[in-house]
Design a protein around this motif. Structure first.
Motif, PDB file in Angstrom:
ATOM      1  N   ASP A 131       0.791  -1.250   0.114  1.00 12.64           N
ATOM      2  CA  ASP A 131       0.078  -0.042   0.077  1.00 12.64           C
ATOM      3  C   ASP A 131       1.030   1.363   0.133  1.00 12.64           C
ATOM      4  O   ASP A 131       1.987   1.312   0.680  1.00 12.64           O
ATOM      5  CB  ASP A 131      -0.954  -0.088   1.411  1.00 12.64           C
ATOM      6  CG  ASP A 131      -1.640   1.222   1.305  1.00 12.64           C
ATOM      7  OD1 ASP A 131      -2.552   1.536   0.593  1.00 12.64           O
ATOM      8  OD2 ASP A 131      -1.151   1.974   2.199  1.00 12.64           O
ATOM      9  N   ASN A 227      -5.760  14.673   2.054  1.00 13.23           N
ATOM     10  CA  ASN A 227      -5.242  15.235   0.855  1.00 13.23           C
ATOM     11  C   ASN A 227      -6.038  16.773   0.435  1.00 13.23           C
ATOM     12  O   ASN A 227      -6.961  16.796  -0.219  1.00 13.23           O
ATOM     13  CB  ASN A 227      -5.614  14.150  -0.207  1.00 13.23           C
ATOM     14  CG  ASN A 227      -4.492  15.019  -1.647  1.00 13.23           C
ATOM     15  OD1 ASN A 227      -4.195  16.027  -1.548  1.00 13.23           O
ATOM     16  ND2 ASN A 227      -4.255  13.791  -2.310  1.00 13.23           N
ATOM     17  N   TRP A 261       0.039  14.397   5.650  1.00 13.90           N
ATOM     18  CA  TRP A 261      -0.620  13.492   4.741  1.00 13.90           C
ATOM     19  C   TRP A 261       0.428  12.608   3.936  1.00 13.90           C
ATOM     20  O   TRP A 261       1.595  13.258   3.253  1.00 13.90           O
ATOM     21  CB  TRP A 261      -1.397  14.275   3.626  1.00 13.90           C
ATOM     22  CG  TRP A 261      -1.914  13.426   2.675  1.00 13.90           C
ATOM     23  CD1 TRP A 261      -1.639  13.359   1.315  1.00 13.90           C
ATOM     24  CD2 TRP A 261      -2.966  12.625   2.927  1.00 13.90           C
ATOM     25  NE1 TRP A 261      -2.538  12.401   0.820  1.00 13.90           N
ATOM     26  CE2 TRP A 261      -3.386  11.579   1.828  1.00 13.90           C
ATOM     27  CE3 TRP A 261      -4.023  12.218   4.052  1.00 13.90           C
ATOM     28  CZ2 TRP A 261      -4.229  10.921   1.573  1.00 13.90           C
ATOM     29  CZ3 TRP A 261      -4.633  11.319   3.778  1.00 13.90           C
ATOM     30  CH2 TRP A 261      -5.332  10.643   2.560  1.00 13.90           C
ATOM     31  N   SER A 264       0.564   7.440   2.252  1.00 13.32           N
ATOM     32  CA  SER A 264       0.418   5.781   2.548  1.00 13.32           C
ATOM     33  C   SER A 264      -0.333   5.608   3.720  1.00 13.32           C
ATOM     34  O   SER A 264      -0.115   6.086   4.696  1.00 13.32           O
ATOM     35  CB  SER A 264       1.816   5.258   2.788  1.00 13.32           C
ATOM     36  OG  SER A 264       2.809   5.125   1.732  1.00 13.32           O
ATOM     37  N   MET A 265      -1.565   4.811   3.212  1.00 13.99           N
ATOM     38  CA  MET A 265      -2.517   4.780   4.491  1.00 13.99           C
ATOM     39  C   MET A 265      -2.106   4.181   5.677  1.00 13.99           C
ATOM     40  O   MET A 265      -2.350   4.531   6.777  1.00 13.99           O
ATOM     41  CB  MET A 265      -3.705   4.046   3.877  1.00 13.99           C
ATOM     42  CG  MET A 265      -4.912   3.788   4.707  1.00 13.99           C
ATOM     43  SD  MET A 265      -5.904   2.783   4.072  1.00 13.99           S
ATOM     44  CE  MET A 265      -7.438   3.061   5.314  1.00 13.99           C
ATOM     45  N   TYR A 281     -10.240  10.058   4.034  1.00 13.37           N
ATOM     46  CA  TYR A 281     -10.548   9.917   2.433  1.00 13.37           C
ATOM     47  C   TYR A 281     -11.894   9.709   2.094  1.00 13.37           C
ATOM     48  O   TYR A 281     -12.464   8.876   1.815  1.00 13.37           O
ATOM     49  CB  TYR A 281      -9.410   8.732   1.684  1.00 13.37           C
ATOM     50  CG  TYR A 281      -8.949   9.256   0.502  1.00 13.37           C
ATOM     51  CD1 TYR A 281      -9.909   9.718  -0.764  1.00 13.37           C
ATOM     52  CD2 TYR A 281      -7.484   9.412   0.170  1.00 13.37           C
ATOM     53  CE1 TYR A 281      -9.349  10.189  -1.681  1.00 13.37           C
ATOM     54  CE2 TYR A 281      -7.188  10.032  -0.984  1.00 13.37           C
ATOM     55  CZ  TYR A 281      -8.116  10.297  -1.933  1.00 13.37           C
ATOM     56  OH  TYR A 281      -7.472  10.840  -3.039  1.00 13.37           O
ATOM     57  N   LYS A 293     -12.289   6.265  -2.739  1.00 15.38           N
ATOM     58  CA  LYS A 293     -10.896   6.097  -3.327  1.00 15.38           C
ATOM     59  C   LYS A 293     -10.294   4.654  -2.572  1.00 15.38           C
ATOM     60  O   LYS A 293      -9.782   4.016  -3.421  1.00 15.38           O
ATOM     61  CB  LYS A 293      -9.854   7.034  -2.667  1.00 15.38           C
ATOM     62  CG  LYS A 293      -8.265   7.003  -2.720  1.00 15.38           C
ATOM     63  CD  LYS A 293      -7.783   7.035  -4.128  1.00 15.38           C
ATOM     64  CE  LYS A 293      -6.275   6.760  -4.069  1.00 15.38           C
ATOM     65  NZ  LYS A 293      -5.469   7.174  -5.202  1.00 15.38           N
ATOM     66  N   LEU A 294     -10.468   4.525  -1.497  1.00 15.00           N
ATOM     67  CA  LEU A 294     -10.047   3.260  -0.853  1.00 15.00           C
ATOM     68  C   LEU A 294     -10.882   2.221  -1.091  1.00 15.00           C
ATOM     69  O   LEU A 294     -12.138   2.151  -0.738  1.00 15.00           O
ATOM     70  CB  LEU A 294      -9.422   3.492   0.703  1.00 15.00           C
ATOM     71  CG  LEU A 294      -8.677   4.874   0.916  1.00 15.00           C
ATOM     72  CD1 LEU A 294      -8.422   5.214   2.401  1.00 15.00           C
ATOM     73  CD2 LEU A 294      -7.369   4.603   0.073  1.00 15.00           C
ATOM     74  N   GLU A 299      -8.242  -2.736   2.559  1.00 12.99           N
ATOM     75  CA  GLU A 299      -7.773  -1.655   3.167  1.00 12.99           C
ATOM     76  C   GLU A 299      -8.730  -1.063   4.183  1.00 12.99           C
ATOM     77  O   GLU A 299      -8.434  -1.079   5.484  1.00 12.99           O
ATOM     78  CB  GLU A 299      -7.690  -0.354   2.294  1.00 12.99           C
ATOM     79  CG  GLU A 299      -6.423  -0.765   1.217  1.00 12.99           C
ATOM     80  CD  GLU A 299      -6.607   0.428  -0.100  1.00 12.99           C
ATOM     81  OE1 GLU A 299      -7.512   1.055  -0.350  1.00 12.99           O
ATOM     82  OE2 GLU A 299      -5.461   0.659  -0.301  1.00 12.99           O
TER      83      GLU A 299
HETATM   84  P1  P6P Z   1      -3.699  10.243  -2.956  1.00 16.13           P
HETATM   85  C1  P6P Z   1      -2.165   5.086  -1.575  1.00 16.13           C
HETATM   86  O1  P6P Z   1      -2.326   4.919  -3.230  1.00 16.13           O
HETATM   87  C2  P6P Z   1      -3.550   4.839  -1.138  1.00 16.13           C
HETATM   88  O2  P6P Z   1      -4.476   3.890  -1.582  1.00 16.13           O
HETATM   89  C3  P6P Z   1      -3.673   5.030   0.248  1.00 16.13           C
HETATM   90  O3  P6P Z   1      -2.548   4.361   0.842  1.00 16.13           O
HETATM   91  C4  P6P Z   1      -3.420   6.487   0.446  1.00 16.13           C
HETATM   92  O4  P6P Z   1      -3.930   6.581   1.739  1.00 16.13           O
HETATM   93  C5  P6P Z   1      -4.011   7.192  -0.694  1.00 16.13           C
HETATM   94  O5  P6P Z   1      -4.080   6.039  -1.785  1.00 16.13           O
HETATM   95  C6  P6P Z   1      -3.259   8.402  -1.350  1.00 16.13           C
HETATM   96  O6  P6P Z   1      -4.253   8.594  -2.349  1.00 16.13           O
HETATM   97  O7  P6P Z   1      -5.125  10.743  -3.724  1.00 16.13           O
HETATM   98  O8  P6P Z   1      -3.385  11.182  -1.774  1.00 16.13           O
HETATM   99  O9  P6P Z   1      -2.735   9.943  -3.637  1.00 16.13           O
END
Ligand code: P6P
Length: 352
Positions: A131, A227, A261, A264-265, A281, A293-294, A299
């Motif tokens: 991730d 973000n 931020w 990386s989750m 998110y 998104k997630l 996740e």
């Molecule tokens: P952005 C990494 O691709 C992920 O899945 C998560 O780990 C993270 O929090 C998020 O997307 C980051 O997204 O839009 O900020 O690139």
């Protein structure tokens, strides 16, 4: 006291639960059945192998392990070499042991059935093998996230496509969840539904050693993770909440906040597990058509279980993440998780 390795911790948990339940031996009703103990040990060894591969960076393999793999995953995202390698490490580590019926990964469209040459077990494993891969090439922390479910009695495992149905269980059905974070140290963070424990990789011993038990996320915080470049796409409740935090002492919350931020989750969630905070998110106009998104199964659900087990909360803004009935394997959801009072506040704004 001698260091408690992961193996010792799992064995103690098995014995303790046996005594608590008053049964004659832990084998009768362990908190951690032996096959689950074995599963976690196998996953932890795979995470050690991933940690070593990542650590080689540009020095690993032909031309190094950095950069693009030249393929896309099911999400249509360009795969990094380490995405593909981490996925293969987890598949190969887990398919022979007889503890799993099938696996599902962010990197594969369909579930991976345990080959017929191996015995099938009672568990299902889902994972995001690496991730935060956009951070690989810039040497920022990344991680592995995994979730363990029981394979339903009579599940149709006649094909990979048919097997998807077996995975579609709510997050409350998870029997274990965890993540590895590959940062200055490699950590393994685990829950079996009775609290959260943290293990640090002792590279000389080659073992994960228990370094924290009963993790508790502070209910209050002064730190938020979102973000900010998506601000113009947010829904009103999130806009209101972030504006109030940015207003700090001069605003209705009466205190200044800090922002982080990592993208990386795993890294953002581990910071919250360690010192509190809120990770968001949320649903926004950019991801509305995808639902978020997630990804729910590998996740949001594992992280939601870990956060709740550490005294925090995890919602989509409108419902508890662990209660969601999954519709498909790679389903995406909005994620708001962390310090309970903050998650309740912004979730309350969605109800206003
Ligand atoms: P952005 C990494 O691709 C992920 O899945 C998560 O780990 C993270 O929090 C998020 O997307 C980051 O997204 O839009 O900020 O690139």
């Amino acid at each position: 006291m001698a260091q408690r390795t992961l193996a010792r911790y799992l064995t103690d948990a098995q014995r303790e639960s046996g005594r608590e339940s008053g049964c004659d031996s832990a084998l009768e009703s362990p908190l951690i059945p032996s096959d689950l103990k074995f599963l976690i040990e196998v996953v932890s060894r795979a995470c050690k192998a991933i940690s070593i591969a990542i650590g080689k960076g540009a020095l690993g393999g032909e031309g190094g392990v950095l950069g693009e793999a030249g393929s896309d995953n099911v999400q249509g995202e360009a795969q990094k070499k380490l995405d593909v390698l981490s996925n293969e490490i987890l598949l190969e580590a887990n398919e022979w042991g007889g503890h799993l019926a099938a696996m599902a990964s962010e990197e594969m469209d369909l579930p991976h059935l345990v080959p017929n040459r191996f015995p099938k077990g009672e568990y299902l494993l889902t994972f995001d093998p690496l991730d935060g891969s956009s951070n690989i090439d810039v040497n920022v922390s990344i991680g592995t996230i995994f979730s363990v479910l029981r394979c339903p009695e009579g599940a149709d495992l006649s094909s990979e496509a048919a097997a998807e149905q077996a995975f579609l269980q709510p997050g409350t059905a998870q029997v274990a969840a965890g993540y590895a974070v590959y940062g200055p140290t490699t950590l393994l963070v685990l829950t079996f539904g009775a609290g959260v424990a943290v293990f640090t990789l002792d590279r000389e011993l080659g073992e994960f050693v228990l370094t924290q038990e009963n993790v508790q996320i502070p209910a209050e915080t002064k730190e938020f993770a979102i973000n900010m470049s998506n601000q113009r796409f947010w829904e009103a409740p999130v806009k209101r909440y972030v504006d109030e935090m940015v207003a700090g002492k001069t605003g209705p919350l009466g205190k200044d906040y800090n922002m982080r931020w990592v993208a990386s989750m795993v890294a953002d969630v581990h910071r919250i597990m360690t010192r509190g905070g809120i990770f968001m998110y949320p649903l926004d106009e950019k991801v509305r058509d995808k639902g978020g998104k997630l990804r729910l199964m590998y996740e949001a659900n594992p992280m939601a279980l870990l956060v709740e087990q550490a005294g925090g909360a995890a919602t989509t803004g409108r419902q508890r993440i662990l209660d969601i009935a999954p519709q498909h394997l790679h389903q995406r959801v909005p994620v708001i998780l962390g310090s309970k009072s903050e998650v309740e506040r912004v979730t309350g704004y969605h109800q206003a």
